[in-house]
Write an enzyme that holds these catalytic residues in place. Structure first.
Site, PDB file in Angstrom:
ATOM      1  N   ASP A  17     128.399 160.210  68.416  1.00  0.00           N
ATOM      2  CA  ASP A  17     128.582 158.915  67.744  1.00  0.00           C
ATOM      3  C   ASP A  17     129.168 159.086  66.336  1.00  0.00           C
ATOM      4  OD1 ASP A  17     128.473 156.208  67.468  1.00  0.00           O
ATOM      5  OD2 ASP A  17     126.313 156.104  67.140  1.00  0.00           O
ATOM      6  N   ASN A  55     131.093 150.830  77.240  1.00  0.00           N
ATOM      7  CA  ASN A  55     132.258 151.067  76.369  1.00  0.00           C
ATOM      8  C   ASN A  55     133.537 150.356  76.835  1.00  0.00           C
ATOM      9  OD1 ASN A  55     131.251 154.452  75.456  1.00  0.00           O
ATOM     10  ND2 ASN A  55     130.945 152.544  74.358  1.00  0.00           N
ATOM     11  N   LEU A 108     118.740 155.415  71.950  1.00  0.00           N
ATOM     12  CA  LEU A 108     119.175 156.227  73.089  1.00  0.00           C
ATOM     13  C   LEU A 108     120.419 155.639  73.773  1.00  0.00           C
ATOM     14  CD1 LEU A 108     118.381 158.780  74.541  1.00  0.00           C
ATOM     15  CD2 LEU A 108     116.676 157.522  75.820  1.00  0.00           C
ATOM     16  N   GLU A 135     112.634 165.861  72.942  1.00  0.00           N
ATOM     17  CA  GLU A 135     112.500 165.700  71.499  1.00  0.00           C
ATOM     18  C   GLU A 135     113.796 165.064  70.993  1.00  0.00           C
ATOM     19  OE1 GLU A 135     109.795 166.522  69.656  1.00  0.00           O
ATOM     20  OE2 GLU A 135     108.778 167.074  71.505  1.00  0.00           O
TER      21      GLU A 135
END
Ligand code: FPP
Length: 243
Positions: free
Chosen positions: A24, A72, A198, A210
């Site tokens: 990102d 997207n 997420l 994690e």
């Protein structure tokens, strides 16, 4: 499941077996430089190659990169076209991965991708099938929720055909019908660019992952940042619901 690092010089570091990366910040990286967003994706593609190779060097066995989500498609057509072109260009030149003995796999719904891109994906998977130094998984037109729906549909078909009983449905059966059926669960999710979510990425597979967040924009993400994320992972205490 994580494996201990093979590196003698970092013997106390626990290296995750499977890292998921949300690439990102490409758009913001470009905007800061007054470039079109697609320039950011081009830099992001270079970072993808660099970080995959660095992961291999650090002993990571599986790395999944979120390259294009089912959401997207809402982006402007020229940006979507530029990202698809990056995939094609990359697949024309996978030699650096071949040299490194890296297996390439794609997850996601290919039906909306061009035939040309689909052919190149299949070819890359076919030639790298037996490479075993590391597996790189590219998530293209991928969404975790739609992946779970796909699994449920396949199970429902088997029940309808009397091949299965409803009581046979368990976690393993759902996993066996995901794109990632032969891939271990995710140990560590890395998301750069300051966002802390997420975004429908590997939602089933990261149930016990994690998370590592950093403000660095993806095109600026370096090998050292990957090492920092692995170190942070190694310092965490994972209990998987136990004590
Ligand atoms: C998210 O950043 C990034 C994407 C939707 C595209 C990621 C694609 C690449 C890095 C190219 C991959 C190419 C290969 C060959 C694997 P964003 O555009 O949403 O960034 P922003 O939040 O700053 O706008």
């Amino acid at each position: 499941m994580a494996v201990s690092s093979k590196k003698g010089d970092k013997s106390d570091i626990l290296v995750p077996a499977h890292i998921g990366v949300i690439m990102d910040g490409n758009g913001r990286w470009a905007k800061k430089r007054l470039f079109p967003r697609k320039f950011g994706h081009r830099e992001g593609a270079k970072t993808f190659k660099k970080i995959a190779l660095a992961g291999k060097e650090m002993g990571v066995k599986y790395m999944t990169f979120y390259a294009f989500s089912t959401e997207n498609w809402k982006r402007p057509k020229d940006e979507v076209d530029a990202i698809m072109k990056l995939f094609e260009d990359y697949l024309d030149d996978v030699s650096s991965f071949e040299k490194e003995n890296i297996r390439l796999i794609f997850i996601g719904d290919r039906s909306r991708l061009s035939q040309n891109l689909r052919d190149k994906m299949k070819h890359a998977e076919d030639i790298s099938r037996d490479f075993d130094s590391m597996t790189v998984i590219l998530a293209v037109n991928y969404g975790g929720q739609s992946e779970i729906c796909k699994s449920v549909r396949e199970i429902a078909k088997m029940i309808k055909n009397d091949e299965l009983d409803i009581d046979d449905i368990d976690e393993k059966l759902i996993e066996d019908n995901l794109y990632t059926r032969d891939i271990p669960p995710v140990d560590l999710i890395i998301r750069p660019s300051g966002e802390m979510r997420l975004s429908n990425f590997l939602i089933w597979q990261s149930a016990y992952a994690e998370y590592y967040f950093t403000d660095i924009l993806w095109p600026d993400f370096k090998e050292k940042d990957l090492a920092d994320a692995i170190k942070a992972f190694s310092d965490r205490s994972r209990r998987f619901g136990g004590i």
